[in-house]
Enzyme design. Structure first.
Site, PDB file in Angstrom:
ATOM      1  N   HIS A  20       0.837  -1.209   0.000  1.00 53.89           N
ATOM      2  CA  HIS A  20       0.000   0.000   0.000  1.00 53.89           C
ATOM      3  C   HIS A  20       0.869   1.256   0.000  1.00 53.89           C
ATOM      4  O   HIS A  20       0.935   1.997   0.991  1.00 53.89           O
ATOM      5  CB  HIS A  20      -0.968  -0.019   1.186  1.00 53.89           C
ATOM      6  CG  HIS A  20      -2.083  -0.990   1.025  1.00 53.89           C
ATOM      7  ND1 HIS A  20      -2.103  -2.226   1.654  1.00 53.89           N
ATOM      8  CD2 HIS A  20      -3.222  -0.936   0.274  1.00 53.89           C
ATOM      9  CE1 HIS A  20      -3.208  -2.884   1.304  1.00 53.89           C
ATOM     10  NE2 HIS A  20      -3.901  -2.116   0.469  1.00 53.89           N
ATOM     11  N   ASN A  21       1.526   1.500  -1.125  1.00 54.98           N
ATOM     12  CA  ASN A  21       2.358   2.683  -1.297  1.00 54.98           C
ATOM     13  C   ASN A  21       1.883   3.435  -2.537  1.00 54.98           C
ATOM     14  O   ASN A  21       0.850   3.086  -3.126  1.00 54.98           O
ATOM     15  CB  ASN A  21       3.832   2.269  -1.422  1.00 54.98           C
ATOM     16  CG  ASN A  21       4.002   1.142  -2.438  1.00 54.98           C
ATOM     17  OD1 ASN A  21       3.398   1.164  -3.521  1.00 54.98           O
ATOM     18  ND2 ASN A  21       4.807   0.141  -2.094  1.00 54.98           N
ATOM     19  N   SER A  22       2.623   4.445  -2.980  1.00 49.02           N
ATOM     20  CA  SER A  22       2.128   5.253  -4.097  1.00 49.02           C
ATOM     21  C   SER A  22       2.168   4.497  -5.423  1.00 49.02           C
ATOM     22  O   SER A  22       1.494   4.887  -6.380  1.00 49.02           O
ATOM     23  CB  SER A  22       2.907   6.566  -4.200  1.00 49.02           C
ATOM     24  OG  SER A  22       4.226   6.350  -4.656  1.00 49.02           O
ATOM     25  N   SER A  23       2.935   3.395  -5.492  1.00 50.69           N
ATOM     26  CA  SER A  23       2.923   2.587  -6.723  1.00 50.69           C
ATOM     27  C   SER A  23       1.568   1.888  -6.882  1.00 50.69           C
ATOM     28  O   SER A  23       1.047   1.765  -7.998  1.00 50.69           O
ATOM     29  CB  SER A  23       4.044   1.544  -6.705  1.00 50.69           C
ATOM     30  OG  SER A  23       5.294   2.189  -6.661  1.00 50.69           O
ATOM     31  N   HIS A  24       1.012   1.435  -5.749  1.00 50.44           N
ATOM     32  CA  HIS A  24      -0.329   0.833  -5.803  1.00 50.44           C
ATOM     33  C   HIS A  24      -1.349   1.898  -6.229  1.00 50.44           C
ATOM     34  O   HIS A  24      -2.221   1.629  -7.066  1.00 50.44           O
ATOM     35  CB  HIS A  24      -0.712   0.249  -4.439  1.00 50.44           C
ATOM     36  CG  HIS A  24      -2.164  -0.105  -4.306  1.00 50.44           C
ATOM     37  ND1 HIS A  24      -2.769  -1.101  -5.042  1.00 50.44           N
ATOM     38  CD2 HIS A  24      -3.155   0.441  -3.529  1.00 50.44           C
ATOM     39  CE1 HIS A  24      -4.060  -1.172  -4.733  1.00 50.44           C
ATOM     40  NE2 HIS A  24      -4.318  -0.245  -3.815  1.00 50.44           N
ATOM     41  N   ASP A  64      -9.019  -1.369  -7.986  1.00 49.70           N
ATOM     42  CA  ASP A  64      -8.288  -1.542  -6.723  1.00 49.70           C
ATOM     43  C   ASP A  64      -7.714  -2.954  -6.566  1.00 49.70           C
ATOM     44  O   ASP A  64      -6.629  -3.131  -6.017  1.00 49.70           O
ATOM     45  CB  ASP A  64      -9.231  -1.217  -5.559  1.00 49.70           C
ATOM     46  CG  ASP A  64      -8.510  -1.196  -4.216  1.00 49.70           C
ATOM     47  OD1 ASP A  64      -7.303  -0.896  -4.193  1.00 49.70           O
ATOM     48  OD2 ASP A  64      -9.163  -1.466  -3.191  1.00 49.70           O
ATOM     49  N   GLN A  87      -3.523 -16.932  -3.252  1.00 51.36           N
ATOM     50  CA  GLN A  87      -3.965 -16.288  -4.487  1.00 51.36           C
ATOM     51  C   GLN A  87      -5.164 -17.014  -5.102  1.00 51.36           C
ATOM     52  O   GLN A  87      -6.110 -16.388  -5.586  1.00 51.36           O
ATOM     53  CB  GLN A  87      -2.807 -16.233  -5.497  1.00 51.36           C
ATOM     54  CG  GLN A  87      -1.754 -15.206  -5.161  1.00 51.36           C
ATOM     55  CD  GLN A  87      -2.300 -13.778  -5.207  1.00 51.36           C
ATOM     56  OE1 GLN A  87      -2.884 -13.362  -6.195  1.00 51.36           O
ATOM     57  NE2 GLN A  87      -2.129 -13.039  -4.118  1.00 51.36           N
TER      58      GLN A  87
END
Length: 657
Positions: free
Chosen positions: A385-389, A554, A606
């Site tokens: 959950h960082n800005s790449s996501h 998302d 997964q």
């Protein structure tokens, strides 16, 4: 049940909106309050009937007499006991009426129409009495005719005070109601039991207090559904009635849209994912409460204040973004090229492509500052959950917005709201789930009452960061009403990313959009364009489309090309492993035990995630937006994880040959 037994019958969630409260009071007034007043008035009504100078007769819809008042007895010469329980046809009729008069009356009132005319009745002593008769059908429960009010006035009576005989045809489960208001509710009152000389009411059907509560309120669609089922139960054979009881049980639960899992042993991965993503934790606190480490105040770091516009984007970064309109765009290349600042650069490119600055009437410098502030408040220390996501979700959102069906459905303001919502949807995410924050008693969980904690925080902080400084306030130049609409849409979309409502959002989308569109298509290839347009563009459905769009963006990782899918799977697993480690250190409940870095099978996790959350949602989204490439990737990726699992491998990739 204790509350219901104590007499409570309504739940109202506190609401600061005065109109919502006013509407609630109106519903109470038109529903329970009026119904209660009517029920309280019953004894008074029957006292009035007993004392009335008018002759009154009450029968069931099957023409069975249930009540006559003393005035009827004195005019017609019968005792009440001689009539109650008899069919109308058993009472002697006068031969003075025309042969087809009764047939004419019945055919009229059975259609729900009022009949008025001259009618001869026969007294018990055989005398004929000419009457002016008015018969009015009254609609009762279920929308059917349940009563007939017949006012019979002797023609030789000069009293102007309307001496009359009222015949009210009523079912045993009498509806005390007026034809004027046509209240659709059930009573549980046996008319005969309220009279001084009534016969026994043992044949009365009983209804639970819950059924009466539901039928007396004029309320939500679910209440109407429950009322319809209650009505259907009355005339159903026992097995059907019992089955409908089970249906009512299910409808009264709060988790209408969440599939119920089997036992834990069946699939611990699915169970843990559901526990971790779809609940707010166990609400248990240990001695040492987890408080998020106090961050520095949210601010714009000095190293991000360098001028940056589309024209100054370094060539290497610009080259990396050349394919950003393709689904197979590699966000990780951009992450590397921008030194973990992909959101600002991709945001500038995508917002420019959609004309966001023009729509908001804001300078590009303001947008640039805003993107930098938002990106600075994502945690680069989070593995997932960082800005790449955020950049990945923004990319998927932009891709979906270009799909023909989506363009037909949404307005420019919806597109702008979706792009902004995608950009901010996880801002300041701590790298822990809602369940963790609730169990730990974190400041955020306390602030938001353990409800949609993170999503509420992301939305609130996004607006705080945006509006506190004119330099980055992208909303500064738009008109107030437009801002309110935009703000509402952004908040709604960010809150829709909360997984507890996952199945509700997907089911509403399928039932309100997929199914109606499919039905229109089945009715011929050239389905009515206006009908399709009305499905796509109704305000309610546009909201559902926007929610579904951001939800799919998302969690679209399993629909990305395999290498991207594997990288994202590794990152989310690492974040969950770190949470489990911390839960063990802090002595907190372990929300997702399968995400233990020493024992976890990433392929199994997964497979469970795809089976439980992804497949149905993307089937529905693909049916709407037409995304064959995504569905192909999903199929390939699922087979990849299955292949690893069949080889009993727990890792992201097979060992080198």
């Amino acid at each position: 049940m204790p509350l219901i037994n104590a007499g409570f019958n309504r739940r109202y969630v506190e609401n600061a909106n005065m109109m919502a409260c006013y509407n609630e009071l109106l519903q109470l007034e038109h529903g329970e309050v009026r119904a209660q007043f009517k029920l309280r008035a019953c004894n008074a009504i029957f006292t009035a009937l007993e004392q009335s100078q008018d002759a009154i007769e009450i029968t069931s819809e099957n023409q069975i007499i249930q009540y006559v008042n003393p005035a009827y007895e004195s005019i017609m010469g019968y005792q009440q006991g001689e009539l109650i329980g008899k069919e109308i046809i058993e009472v002697p009729k006068s031969e003075k009426n025309k042969p087809d008069l009764l047939e004419t009356i019945n055919s009229c009132i059975l259609k729900g129409k009022e009949w008025q005319g001259i009618y001869y009745a026969k007294k018990k002593n055989g005398d004929n009495i000419q009457q002016n008769v008015k018969i009015t059908p009254v609609i009762g429960q279920g929308g059917k005719i349940r009563h007939y009010v017949s006012i019979n006035r002797p023609l030789n009576d000069n009293n102007k005070s309307d001496k009359s005989s009222e015949r009210v045809q009523a079912e045993s489960q009498t509806d005390i109601q007026s034809s004027k208001h046509k209240d659709r509710r059930k009573g549980s009152l046996d008319v005969r039991s309220t009279t001084s000389r009534g016969s026994d009411g043992s044949s009365q059907r009983r209804h639970s207090s819950m059924a009466r509560i539901h039928s007396m309120t004029i309320e939500a669609p679910i209440t109407k559904v429950i009322n319809i089922i209650n009505a259907a139960q009355e005339s159903s054979p026992m097995p059907v009635a019992e089955a409908l009881d089970r249906v009512l049980e299910i409808l009264r639960t709060t988790e209408l849209y969440s599939p119920q899992l089997g036992t834990k042993d069946e699939d611990p991965h699915t169970n843990d994912l559901v526990g971790g993503l779809m609940t707010d934790g166990l609400r248990r606190l240990s001695g040492n409460e987890y408080i998020l480490s106090t961050k520095q105040p949210h601010h714009l770091p000095s190293h991000l204040t360098t001028p940056l516009s589309l024209n100054d984007i370094p060539p290497r970064i610009a080259q990396t973004m050349e394919t950003e309109d393709s689904w197979d765009f590699d966000i990780f290349n951009l992450e590397a090229a921008t030194l973990k600042r992909p959101l600002t650069y991709l945001g500038l490119k995508i917002f420019s492509r959609f004309g966001v600055c023009e729509f908001l009437n804001c300078p590009e410098a303001t947008l640039r500052s805003w993107l930098q502030v938002i990106e600075a408040n994502y945690h680069s220390s989070n593995s997932y959950h960082n800005s790449s996501h955020a950049a990945d979700v923004l990319h998927a959102t932009a891709y979906f917005l270009c799909k023909e069906r989506v363009k037909q459905s949404l307005d420019p303001i919806d597109e702008v709201a979706a792009l902004i919502a995608a950009t901010v949807h996880d801002v300041d995410h701590p790298g822990r789930t809602n369940s963790f924050l609730c169990n730990a008693g974190s400041e955020l969980a306390i602030l938001y009452n353990d409800t949609a904690v993170l999503e509420s925080h992301h939305a609130a902080l996004a607006f705080q960061l945006t509006t506190r400084d004119d330099k980055c306030n992208i909303f500064k130049n738009i008109e107030r009403n437009e801002y309110r609409t935009l703000r509402q849409a952004i908040i709604d979309m960010v809150l829709a990313t909360e997984m507890t409502k996952h199945f509700e959002h997907v089911n509403k989308f399928v039932n309100s959009i997929n199914k109606p569109l499919a039905a229109l298509e089945e009715n011929g290839g050239n389905s009515d364009e206006d009908s399709v347009k009305s499905v796509l563009t109704s305000p309610e459905n546009r909201i559902l489309v926007k929610r579904m769009l951001i939800k799919c963006a998302d969690i679209s990782n399993p629909c990305r090309p395999l290498e991207l899918c594997i990288e994202w799977a590794g990152r989310i697993s690492e974040e969950y492993f770190a949470q489990t480690d911390e839960e063990k250190r802090q002595g907190l409940p372990v929300v997702m035990p399968v995400f233990d870095r020493n024992t976890c099978s990433i392929p199994k996790s997964q497979i469970s995630f795809i089976d439980y959350f992804i497949t149905d949602m993307f089937d529905a989204w693909d049916a709407f937006a037409d995304l064959p490439n995504l569905m192909q990737h999903l199929d390939n990726n699922f087979k990849y994880w299955k292949g690893l699992d069949e080889r009993k491998l727990h890792s992201l990739r097979p060992p080198p040959e």
